[in-house]
Design an enzyme around this catalytic site. Sequence first.
Site, PDB file in Angstrom:
ATOM      1  N   GLU A   1       0.836  -1.198   0.000  1.00 41.01           N
ATOM      2  CA  GLU A   1       0.000   0.000   0.000  1.00 41.01           C
ATOM      3  C   GLU A   1       0.869   1.245   0.000  1.00 41.01           C
ATOM      4  O   GLU A   1       1.798   1.344   0.789  1.00 41.01           O
ATOM      5  CB  GLU A   1      -0.890  -0.028   1.260  1.00 41.01           C
TER       6      GLU A   1
ATOM      7  N   ASN B   1       9.595   4.080   0.584  1.00 41.49           N
ATOM      8  CA  ASN B   1       9.596   4.898   1.797  1.00 41.49           C
ATOM      9  C   ASN B   1      11.010   5.372   2.143  1.00 41.49           C
ATOM     10  O   ASN B   1      11.188   6.501   2.593  1.00 41.49           O
ATOM     11  CB  ASN B   1       8.982   4.126   2.976  1.00 41.49           C
TER      12      ASN B   1
ATOM     13  N   PHE C   1       8.517  16.460  -1.899  1.00 40.46           N
ATOM     14  CA  PHE C   1       9.307  16.044  -0.716  1.00 40.46           C
ATOM     15  C   PHE C   1      10.587  16.854  -0.538  1.00 40.46           C
ATOM     16  O   PHE C   1      11.621  16.320  -0.183  1.00 40.46           O
ATOM     17  CB  PHE C   1       9.614  14.539  -0.778  1.00 40.46           C
TER      18      PHE C   1
ATOM     19  N   GLY D   1      11.769  21.021   7.426  1.00 35.58           N
ATOM     20  CA  GLY D   1      10.953  21.124   8.635  1.00 35.58           C
ATOM     21  C   GLY D   1      11.606  20.431   9.807  1.00 35.58           C
ATOM     22  O   GLY D   1      12.836  20.257   9.831  1.00 35.58           O
TER      23      GLY D   1
ATOM     24  N   CYS E   1       4.395   5.172   9.562  1.00 36.87           N
ATOM     25  CA  CYS E   1       5.097   4.403   8.525  1.00 36.87           C
ATOM     26  C   CYS E   1       6.569   4.746   8.378  1.00 36.87           C
ATOM     27  O   CYS E   1       7.421   3.868   8.493  1.00 36.87           O
ATOM     28  CB  CYS E   1       4.401   4.589   7.180  1.00 36.87           C
TER      29      CYS E   1
ATOM     30  N   ARG F   1       0.941   8.669  15.921  1.00 31.91           N
ATOM     31  CA  ARG F   1       2.001   7.683  16.114  1.00 31.91           C
ATOM     32  C   ARG F   1       3.340   8.249  15.622  1.00 31.91           C
ATOM     33  O   ARG F   1       3.430   8.731  14.510  1.00 31.91           O
ATOM     34  CB  ARG F   1       1.664   6.379  15.377  1.00 31.91           C
TER      35      ARG F   1
HETATM   36  N1  LIG Z   1      -1.108   4.100   7.879  1.00 30.92           N
HETATM   37  C1  LIG Z   1      -0.671   4.256   6.637  1.00 30.92           C
HETATM   38  O1  LIG Z   1      -0.778   5.322   6.050  1.00 30.92           O
HETATM   39  C2  LIG Z   1      -0.032   3.106   5.893  1.00 30.92           C
HETATM   40  C3  LIG Z   1       0.326   3.264   4.548  1.00 30.92           C
HETATM   41  C4  LIG Z   1       0.896   2.198   3.864  1.00 30.92           C
HETATM   42  C5  LIG Z   1       1.094   0.989   4.522  1.00 30.92           C
HETATM   43  N2  LIG Z   1       0.752   0.863   5.840  1.00 30.92           N
HETATM   44  C6  LIG Z   1       0.943  -0.428   6.475  1.00 30.92           C
HETATM   45  O2  LIG Z   1      -0.334  -1.051   6.603  1.00 30.92           O
HETATM   46  C7  LIG Z   1      -0.401  -1.802   7.807  1.00 30.92           C
HETATM   47  C8  LIG Z   1      -1.568  -1.342   8.666  1.00 30.92           C
HETATM   48  O3  LIG Z   1      -1.329  -0.003   9.058  1.00 30.92           O
HETATM   49  P1  LIG Z   1      -2.474   0.868   9.756  1.00 30.92           P
HETATM   50  O4  LIG Z   1      -1.915   2.244   9.897  1.00 30.92           O
HETATM   51  O5  LIG Z   1      -3.759   0.671   9.042  1.00 30.92           O
HETATM   52  O6  LIG Z   1      -2.531   0.148  11.196  1.00 30.92           O
HETATM   53  P2  LIG Z   1      -3.650   0.340  12.322  1.00 30.92           P
HETATM   54  O7  LIG Z   1      -2.955   0.108  13.609  1.00 30.92           O
HETATM   55  O8  LIG Z   1      -4.385   1.625  12.106  1.00 30.92           O
HETATM   56  O9  LIG Z   1      -4.688  -0.828  12.046  1.00 30.92           O
HETATM   57  C9  LIG Z   1      -4.402  -2.169  12.246  1.00 30.92           C
HETATM   58  C10 LIG Z   1      -5.698  -2.852  12.652  1.00 30.92           C
HETATM   59  O10 LIG Z   1      -5.498  -4.261  12.629  1.00 30.92           O
HETATM   60  C11 LIG Z   1      -6.295  -4.804  13.669  1.00 30.92           C
HETATM   61  N3  LIG Z   1      -5.900  -6.184  13.930  1.00 30.92           N
HETATM   62  C12 LIG Z   1      -4.882  -6.659  14.696  1.00 30.92           C
HETATM   63  N4  LIG Z   1      -4.886  -8.014  14.672  1.00 30.92           N
HETATM   64  C13 LIG Z   1      -5.902  -8.401  13.858  1.00 30.92           C
HETATM   65  C14 LIG Z   1      -6.405  -9.675  13.423  1.00 30.92           C
HETATM   66  N5  LIG Z   1      -5.838 -10.806  13.808  1.00 30.92           N
HETATM   67  N6  LIG Z   1      -7.464  -9.696  12.607  1.00 30.92           N
HETATM   68  C15 LIG Z   1      -8.027  -8.537  12.192  1.00 30.92           C
HETATM   69  N7  LIG Z   1      -7.611  -7.312  12.570  1.00 30.92           N
HETATM   70  C16 LIG Z   1      -6.560  -7.253  13.394  1.00 30.92           C
HETATM   71  C17 LIG Z   1      -6.089  -3.835  14.807  1.00 30.92           C
HETATM   72  O11 LIG Z   1      -7.084  -3.978  15.810  1.00 30.92           O
HETATM   73  C18 LIG Z   1      -6.160  -2.504  14.064  1.00 30.92           C
HETATM   74  O12 LIG Z   1      -7.487  -2.019  14.016  1.00 30.92           O
HETATM   75  C19 LIG Z   1       0.968  -1.651   8.469  1.00 30.92           C
HETATM   76  O13 LIG Z   1       1.792  -2.715   8.099  1.00 30.92           O
HETATM   77  C20 LIG Z   1       1.491  -0.355   7.884  1.00 30.92           C
HETATM   78  O14 LIG Z   1       2.885  -0.302   7.868  1.00 30.92           O
HETATM   79  C21 LIG Z   1       0.188   1.888   6.528  1.00 30.92           C
END
Ligand SMILES: NC(=O)c1ccc[n+]([C@@H]2O[C@H](COP(=O)([O-])OP(=O)(O)OC[C@H]3O[C@@H](n4cnc5c(N)ncnc54)[C@H](O)[C@@H]3O)[C@@H](O)[C@H]2O)c1
Length: 425
Positions: free
Chosen positions: A146, A203, A244, A248, A255, A322
């Site tokens: 993603e 990243n 980018f 800042g 991430c 975070r």
């Molecule tokens: N936040 C971003 O902008 C972004 C962008 C690209 C990639 N990512 C990647 O995507 C992944 C998720 O990131 P996020 O920011 O959405 O995390 P988040 O912490 O917001 O969400 C993760 C969710 O997974 C749930 N979860 C945990 N165990 C589970 C299970 N067994 N079954 C179902 N749900 C479960 C948690 O309760 C939580 O709601 C990470 O690996 C992150 O690095 C994040």
Amino acid sequence: MRVAVFGAGYVGLVTGACFADLGHEVVVRDVDERKIDALRRGEVPIHEPGLDEVIARAGDRLRFTTEVEEAIADAEVVYIAVGTPSTYSGDADLSAVWTVVDELPRIERRIVLAMKSTVPVGTGRVIRDRLDARGLRNVGYVSNPEFTAEGTAVRDFMQPDRIVVGAFDPLDADAIAELHARIDAPFLRCDVASAEMIKLAANAALVTRISFINEIANVCEATGADVQVVAEGIGLDRRIGPAFLRAGIGFGGSCFPKDSLALKQLAANSGYHFQLLNAVIEVNELQKRRVVGKLERMLGSLRGATIALLGLAFKPGTDDMREAPSLVLAGRLLAEGAHVRAWDPVADGSRYLEGVEIAPTALAALEGADAAVVVTEWPEIAELDWGEVAKRMARPVVVDGRNLLDPAAMRAAGFEYEGIGRAAE
Ligand SMILES: NC(=O)c1ccc[n+]([C@@H]2O[C@H](COP(=O)([O-])OP(=O)(O)OC[C@H]3O[C@@H](n4cnc5c(N)ncnc54)[C@H](O)[C@@H]3O)[C@@H](O)[C@H]2O)c1
């Protein structure tokens, strides 16, 4: 198509909602009952522009559950979008990923397990072996990383720069291509390890640019140049481009810090010292702390001083705190004996900041303060009546950690103003 998404966080929720918006039948599963209950009541638990509308529009095509079986029942593609935070060693914590993989029930039909979570290179291979060991050869596996950014995630999902799919079997990549058929974007097919690396390398490239321009800013400060002008000047070079290059107080968020650490660690675990990435991370740590030095130069000792932090989220458009620079800054200021007040238009600082007074409005945070720090470039901060603010503060001192404000206008309004890498006058 019928899709299950494991994880209703920033990525899972956007993924599920957008697939439903594209016409697919989606079930989002999370272990957090409160989150699922809220979603079933129509409440969206995160701040992400446009997401509420997409979820509302999806109607019955988007369902929420805590049950694995309900999510998997008819699914053709099962997405993993659970968190992969850093462990103390800097490696990614894959425990939530393993839980999902191990919870997969025995299914007779063919399904595709698709990884959206960011994972170390080699994870897909281990998952493939684990599935095979359980006899789940009918479960295909792809890495479909993603690239969306919080604050613009819905748009990024619907209009991505590219879709990357690493697969062991081309038929599984075909299924992902079909799922994205209505999205007009380059579709890159590759092997699983390369797809995993594309995410980490993308990243790493972005944070390298951030630390690069921040170091240029620091040299600008020492030599009298203005980094905003310098960034514009180098960004006009087509080989470099303008994105980018905003100096800042450094990158944060859920991430960049963890993914750069994970890649550094991945390299180290494989016997390679990733010197450049180490430097990028170190520069970022130091950058957050430079603000404290600036405040000390302007105010003298910070003991007993009231400092207003404007913006807490790691960037505008999200409530995500975070690894936000505001956390490091607040901690450093409290350690120096300052009284810290903070305000953010959407992020709930009370969840993260102990010993910090959370103000209900920007003006309340600034009232009687000895200095203000712009931590997040929210437009609401740029739109403040700074002439009025100057009258309300005990000392009109502003450190603009995001170069959000116009230095000349701020000085004309009576402020002692310092940005990042900006000419002194
Ligand atoms: N936040 C971003 O902008 C972004 C962008 C690209 C990639 N990512 C990647 O995507 C992944 C998720 O990131 P996020 O920011 O959405 O995390 P988040 O912490 O917001 O969400 C993760 C969710 O997974 C749930 N979860 C945990 N165990 C589970 C299970 N067994 N079954 C179902 N749900 C479960 C948690 O309760 C939580 O709601 C990470 O690996 C992150 O690095 C994040």
